[in-house]
Scaffold this active site. Structure first.
Site, PDB file in Angstrom:
ATOM      1  N   ASP A 111       0.784  -1.153   0.027  1.00  0.00           N
ATOM      2  CA  ASP A 111      -0.013   0.063   0.205  1.00  0.00           C
ATOM      3  C   ASP A 111       1.017   1.256   0.126  1.00  0.00           C
ATOM      4  OD1 ASP A 111      -1.894   1.854   0.097  1.00  0.00           O
ATOM      5  OD2 ASP A 111      -2.653   1.436   2.267  1.00  0.00           O
ATOM      6  N   GLN A 145      -6.512   7.077  -5.743  1.00  0.00           N
ATOM      7  CA  GLN A 145      -6.562   7.862  -7.101  1.00  0.00           C
ATOM      8  C   GLN A 145      -5.096   8.688  -7.209  1.00  0.00           C
ATOM      9  OE1 GLN A 145      -9.494   9.870  -8.828  1.00  0.00           O
ATOM     10  NE2 GLN A 145      -8.445  11.318  -9.785  1.00  0.00           N
ATOM     11  N   THR A 180      -8.187   2.048  -4.804  1.00  0.00           N
ATOM     12  CA  THR A 180      -9.083   1.863  -3.682  1.00  0.00           C
ATOM     13  C   THR A 180     -10.273   2.824  -3.510  1.00  0.00           C
ATOM     14  OG1 THR A 180      -7.381   3.039  -2.286  1.00  0.00           O
ATOM     15  CG2 THR A 180      -7.276   0.571  -2.170  1.00  0.00           C
ATOM     16  N   ALA A 222     -17.874  10.017   7.707  1.00  0.00           N
ATOM     17  CA  ALA A 222     -17.419  10.067   8.780  1.00  0.00           C
ATOM     18  C   ALA A 222     -15.697   9.540   8.326  1.00  0.00           C
ATOM     19  CB  ALA A 222     -17.520   9.062   9.853  1.00  0.00           C
ATOM     20  N   GLY A 228      -7.438   1.815   5.364  1.00  0.00           N
ATOM     21  CA  GLY A 228      -6.290   1.424   4.343  1.00  0.00           C
ATOM     22  C   GLY A 228      -5.693   0.142   4.547  1.00  0.00           C
ATOM     23  N   ASP A 229      -5.350   0.291   5.859  1.00  0.00           N
ATOM     24  CA  ASP A 229      -4.557  -0.884   6.152  1.00  0.00           C
ATOM     25  C   ASP A 229      -5.454  -2.200   6.241  1.00  0.00           C
ATOM     26  OD1 ASP A 229      -2.596   0.977   6.803  1.00  0.00           O
ATOM     27  OD2 ASP A 229      -3.684   1.365   8.743  1.00  0.00           O
TER      28      ASP A 229
END
Length: 311
Positions: A111, A145, A180, A222, A228-229
């Site tokens: 990531d 992006q 993502t 929110a 992401g992790d």
């Protein structure tokens, strides 16, 4: 066959981010997880206060040396996330290269955390390190992006741009790329965000199979930390279970995310009370409570196949 993951990410005492976000879901899904904590903080940095220590490149090397001396440095997967230090990142690169030599079928899930919404939250000098050293080693890449645009030097304004950028990223190394989140308009309206994925598998005989998918994901009002992790860890797990089917892997990954986030926002709003905005502590991911969803998610997001071909 036992499947072992080396995860090099942040650790927090309280809450879910980095390794705390990745370890539990991977273990629940049957993986052995060896964690190296790149930092140890009291909590994530979105709170009013945070304290802790940062692991240096030398300290990372010492830990890896220990694993190596005991001859237990064979891994099936490596997972990395946020890093803000060049020497640390280059040490990670050295470790990955060595582990890939020891096990050529090792899969590196990266990531490339650099920023979002047009702003970098790591030093700019990390970009060339990611682009020239890290991404070429990656097998699965999960940029948003903005990060995909940074890595390729190309802007995304249409679906065609996104497909082109994913293709450029394939050319840099990774056979699986998932954007993502994007700013592309969703066909379901502005309450959805669009994610895209592309998988290019080159067989030993040179034949290529390719699949490009698109997903409309319901937005939640929110700010969550650690999502992401969690996404990268789940994608690792579900691509392992569906190695040739990006559609299935992404549907399961995004569906788990949806269940966890929904459970979290419901709880946070309850705790905060009517008309009040939840605090960072109340918005910590409801990870343990989502164990059943992680193991066996009800599919709530369908991926659309944009292109599929073999040649």
């Amino acid at each position: 066959m036992e499947c072992r993951v080396l995860s090099i990410q942040s650790h927090v005492v309280r809450g879910y981010v980095g390794n705390k976000s990745a370890t539990f879901p991977l273990q629940v899904l049957g993986f052995e997880v060896d964690s190296i904590n790149s930092v140890q903080f009291s909590n994530h940095t979105g709170y009013a206060h945070w304290k802790g220590q940062v692991l240096t490149a030398d300290e990372l090397n010492v830990l890896y040396e220990g694993i190596k001396l005991n001859k237990v440095n064979r891994y099936d997967y490596i997972l990395t996330g946020y890093s803000r230090d060049t020497s640390f990142l280059m040490t990670v690169v050295d470790i990955i290269q060595e582990l890939k030599k020891a096990n050529p079928s090792l899969v590196y899930v990266c990531d490339p955390v650099m920023g979002d919404q047009g702003a970098m939250y790591v030093p700019e000098y990390l970009l060339p390190v990611y682009r020239d050293n890290v991404v070429p080693l990656a097998d699965i890449l999960t940029p948003n992006q903005f990060e995909a645009e940074l890595l390729t030097g190309r802007k995304i304004t249409t679906e065609e741009d996104a497909v082109e950028v994913m293709d450029l990223l394939h050319k840099m190394g990774p056979e699986t790329v998932v954007l993502t989140s994007t700013d592309l308009p969703s066909r379901h309206g502005d309450q959805f965000l669009v994610a895209l994925g592309s998988q290019k598998i080159v067989k030993p005989d040179g034949a290529v199979t390719s699949q490009i998918i698109c997903m409309d994901i319901p937005k939640v009002d929110a700010v969550f930390v650690g999502t992401g992790d969690l996404f990268a860890a789940l994608l690792l797990a579900w691509t392992h279970h569906h190695p040739k089917d990006l559609k299935a892997a992404c549907e399961k990954t995004v569906s788990v995310m949806h269940h966890v986030i929904k459970r979290t926002i419901t709880y946070a709003n309850e705790m905060a009370g009517p008309g009040k905005r939840p605090s960072p502590a109340q918005l910590e991911l409801r990870m343990v409570q989502s164990k059943a969803d992680i193991e066996n998610p009800a599919i709530v997001v369908e991926a659309k196949v944009l292109q599929k071909y073999s040649h």
